[in-house]
Design an enzyme around this catalytic site. Structure first.
Site, PDB file in Angstrom:
ATOM      1  N   THR A  85     -15.338  21.558   6.656  1.00  0.00           N
ATOM      2  CA  THR A  85     -16.449  21.178   6.696  1.00  0.00           C
ATOM      3  C   THR A  85     -17.102  20.336   5.169  1.00  0.00           C
ATOM      4  O   THR A  85     -15.892  20.884   4.754  1.00  0.00           O
ATOM      5  CB  THR A  85     -18.351  21.974   6.457  1.00  0.00           C
ATOM      6  OG1 THR A  85     -18.045  22.544   5.566  1.00  0.00           O
ATOM      7  CG2 THR A  85     -18.212  22.495   8.204  1.00  0.00           C
ATOM      8  N   ASP A 142      -3.734  -4.460   7.213  1.00  0.00           N
ATOM      9  CA  ASP A 142      -4.392  -4.414   8.004  1.00  0.00           C
ATOM     10  C   ASP A 142      -6.037  -4.118   7.887  1.00  0.00           C
ATOM     11  O   ASP A 142      -6.540  -4.780   9.559  1.00  0.00           O
ATOM     12  CB  ASP A 142      -3.597  -3.244   8.804  1.00  0.00           C
ATOM     13  CG  ASP A 142      -4.613  -2.090   7.985  1.00  0.00           C
ATOM     14  OD1 ASP A 142      -5.227  -1.577   7.221  1.00  0.00           O
ATOM     15  OD2 ASP A 142      -3.580  -0.315   8.351  1.00  0.00           O
ATOM     16  N   ASP A 158       1.134  -0.553  -0.045  1.00  0.00           N
ATOM     17  CA  ASP A 158       0.026  -0.126   0.146  1.00  0.00           C
ATOM     18  C   ASP A 158       0.683   1.139  -0.065  1.00  0.00           C
ATOM     19  O   ASP A 158       2.073   1.459   0.383  1.00  0.00           O
ATOM     20  CB  ASP A 158      -1.140   0.047   1.150  1.00  0.00           C
ATOM     21  CG  ASP A 158      -1.956  -1.002   1.232  1.00  0.00           C
ATOM     22  OD1 ASP A 158      -2.526  -0.851  -0.368  1.00  0.00           O
ATOM     23  OD2 ASP A 158      -2.578  -1.179   1.818  1.00  0.00           O
TER      24      ASP A 158
END
Length: 664
Positions: free
Chosen positions: A363, A503, A295
């Site tokens: 946001t 993971d 990854d």
């Protein structure tokens, strides 16, 4: 500790003399059988057509016994190291109690009474009594008892970090945990069993090598048997004792005695690296890896985008942009925000910290953040979000803005645009930093013939930039879980051995499919169950070291096998001429070592055969020094060093022992 380990190994060497245990090692079992034959022949000479036993006969019997004990000692020493680690782990298992929640009531019971599916409550300062999955709460957990890492890790329900291990400690807040392992089947219990080697099975390569050694033993048995009619035809009395000694000298006892120790030591080296291998087959497979799937985030890069450069638009100075960028990130506690403030300070621009300000939070809808100071806005945000805001406020869009953001994107970075309520100042270049030293390590892997593949969810431009900087062979952009499994299947169809780390639950299919799947200890239970190795430190880059350990295991086994077989060849040509010299004086020229008698030649070779095993134990346990190179180069090195060394060593050793024997 070392003295206790040695004493225990010596004791176990005698315990392993049990024929039911010795039969698992065919070569050494043959040595045990010949020892019994020699002893019985000494007591009952007529039983095996032997002459009355003398000092020579009993000396050979003793040397045969010592050979077996040395081989057992090597295996016991390797097992002892694992058992010592298992004892240390077992000390971490202590009698614990648990707060079991049942019928909305809390009951304190011994942890051993917990069953799979029970719900337990663990408060601050308490030890987690079992393996489980967090179903409620968030807390910091100290896993140092398992991983050795002192920093507590955050654990919470519903994510990839929701699994906990029995024996770890909650250091903040409290957790409600669902038990996922029955008593005696916890992660720590499995660790202890694996480290002890109790569940270690012979790997395919070990079984293949054992078959080869057994075949060689049968071949040399045929060779010895054919000597009997030849000796009778020449009217030479070749004793059964001499034939037994000669037979043991020629069979591959060296590698036969060290084979188990090499395999056990390989798993032990992985364990010392804080990785738990579920089988020896997984460790062995590491040595055959052709492709590594990695990854990008957290493995190749640090995972946090850091400020790398500030690019002002035309008409704006570098100092003004730096000041605006820092002010826009003044109250931003994200790693990116802190890196912008740190990078701005390193540019030498003086910035007056605001005494009073209002935070403008980020946001998902606005994708802009910053602060307001005395009615003036200092903002940063995504390119399209800032342009949209600028158009709303009738702020001019600089002509070179998009060229700057495109440049950052082409370099694999993330552009953030800085503005206030009056104008746009420039672009912040955020970069996912490649971990130092990785390009050099990937170069080493390439020399070993291992292809590296980077998987990332980034767009192709960003992925290409990171891949080039890191030095991986190829990359998969906008990667989904099914893309990883597809790549693995395609490579395995070509006969390649694949290794990967993961993971998350979405990594589980690929981890299960890969030949070597390394799950992070911080990951989900699904990932751990699907993998065949677990990294207790949760360091994705450790896959590189694991592969090197696997290759070292195969190199060590190959090197000592080469040495052992070369030994046998050398002993054959060293002993046979001396053996036949009394009744074939014409072959005196072949006795290049000038061994004095046939008896001393056989005895010298037998003694050398015994003492070479303990001399090679350090190499078997520590492993041959690994130097990253190609398979052909490794084969050449083994042939030159251990092959040539294996041929020369017996000539020197046997001659020295022959001289010493004839002094008495």
């Amino acid at each position: 500790m070392k003295q206790e380990l040695l004493k225990s190994a010596v004791g176990q060497a005698f315990v392993k003399l049990n024929p039911t245990k010795m039969i698992k090692n065919p070569v050494m079992f043959v040595v045990l059988v010949t020892f019994f034959v020699t002893v019985l022949g000494g007591i009952f000479p007529s039983l095996f057509s032997m002459k009355p036993a003398g000092p020579y006969h009993w000396t050979i019997a003793v040397v045969l016994l010592i050979t077996i004990l040395f081989a057992n000692f090597a295996e016991s020493l390797a097992e002892g190291r694992g058992k010592a680690e298992a004892s240390a782990l077992r000390m971490k298992k202590k009698e614990m109690t648990a707060r079991r929640l049942k019928d909305h009531q809390e009951h304190t019971i011994p942890a051993t009474k917990l069953n799979k599916g029970d719900i337990v409550l663990v408060k601050k300062g308490e030890t987690i009594p079992c393996d489980g999955e967090i179903i409620e709460g968030i807390a910091m957990v100290d896993e140092s008892a398992i991983t050795g890492e002192s920093a507590p890790v955050a654990k919470e329900s519903g994510g990839d970090f929701s699994s906990v291990i029995g024996g770890t400690v909650v250091v903040s807040d409290q957790l409600k945990i669902k038990v996922t392992a029955a008593a005696g089947d916890s992660f720590l219990d499995k660790m202890i069993a694996l480290v002890e080697g109790a569940s270690r099975q012979k790997t395919p390569n070990e079984l293949a090598l054992s078959t080869l050694l057994t075949s060689l033993t049968l071949i040399f048995l045929i060779v010895i048997v054919t000597l009997v009619p030849i000796a009778r035809h020449l009217h030479y009395d070749l004793s059964t004792t001499a034939l037994i000694a000669l037979f043991i000298c020629l069979i591959p006892t060296t590698i036969g005695g060290l084979l188990s120790a090499i395999g056990i030591a390989g798993m032990d080296r992985v364990t010392r690296f804080n990785v738990i291998a579920k089988s020896g087959k997984a460790v062995e497979a590491c040595g055959d890896v052709d492709m590594m799937i990695l990854d990008k985030t957290g493995t190749i890069t640090f995972g946090n985008r850091m400020a790398h450069a500030f690019y002002p638009v035309s008409g704006v100075t570098q100092d003004v942009l730096t000041q605006e960028a820092v002010l826009s990130s003044y109250d931003d506690d994200t790693p990116e925000g802190r890196s912008i403030v740190t990078f701005g300070a390193s540019q030498g621009t003086h910035i007056t910290p605001p005494s009073r300000y209002t935070v403008i939070p980020f946001t998902a809808e606005t994708r802009i953040s910053g602060i307001e100071v005395d009615g003036q806005l200092h903002l940063k945000g995504a390119v399209d979000a800032v342009i949209k805001r600028a158009k709303k406020w009738d702020i001019a869009i600089p002509e070179d803005l998009l060229s700057l953001t495109d440049e950052v994107a082409h370099q694999g970075g993330t552009p953030l645009v800085v503005m206030d309520h009056t104008q746009i100042y420039g672009v912040i270049y955020l970069k996912d930093i490649v971990k130092p030293g990785l390009p050099e390590r990937f170069t080493v892997l390439r020399k070993m013939g291992i292809e590296t593949v980077m998987c990332t969810g980034d767009n192709p431009l960003t992925a290409a930039s990171i891949a080039q900087e890191a030095g991986v062979d190829r990359f998969i952009a906008e990667c989904k879980p099914e893309d990883k499994t597809r790549v693995i299947k395609e490579a395995q169809a070509q006969g390649k051995v694949i290794a990967m780390t993961g993971d998350g639950t979405n990594d589980a299919p690929a981890l299960a499919l890969a030949n070597v799947g390394v799950a992070m200890n911080s990951g989900t239970i699904a990932a751990k169950e699907a993998s065949n190795m677990i990294d207790l430190d949760s360091d994705p880059t450790k896959l590189i070291e694991i592969v090197e350990i696997g290759k070292q295991l195969l190199i060590t086994r190959g090197a000592l096998t080469t040495f052992s077989i070369a030994n046998d060849i050398a002993k054959y040509f060293a002993i046979i001429p001396a053996l036949f010299l009394p009744w074939m004086p014409a072959i005196n020229s072949l006795n290049i070592m000038h061994l004095q008698t046939s008896h001393s030649a056989i005895l010298s070779a037998l003694i050398f055969n015994a003492i070479i095993i303990p001399l090679l134990i350090p190499i078997a346990l520590k492993g041959v020094k690994f130097r990253p190179t190609t398979q052909s180069r490794l084969l050449l090195n083994n042939t030159l060093i251990f092959g040539l060394g294996g041929i020369l060593t017996p000539f020197i050793g046997i001659k020295l022992i022959d001289i010493i024997i004839n002094l008495f």
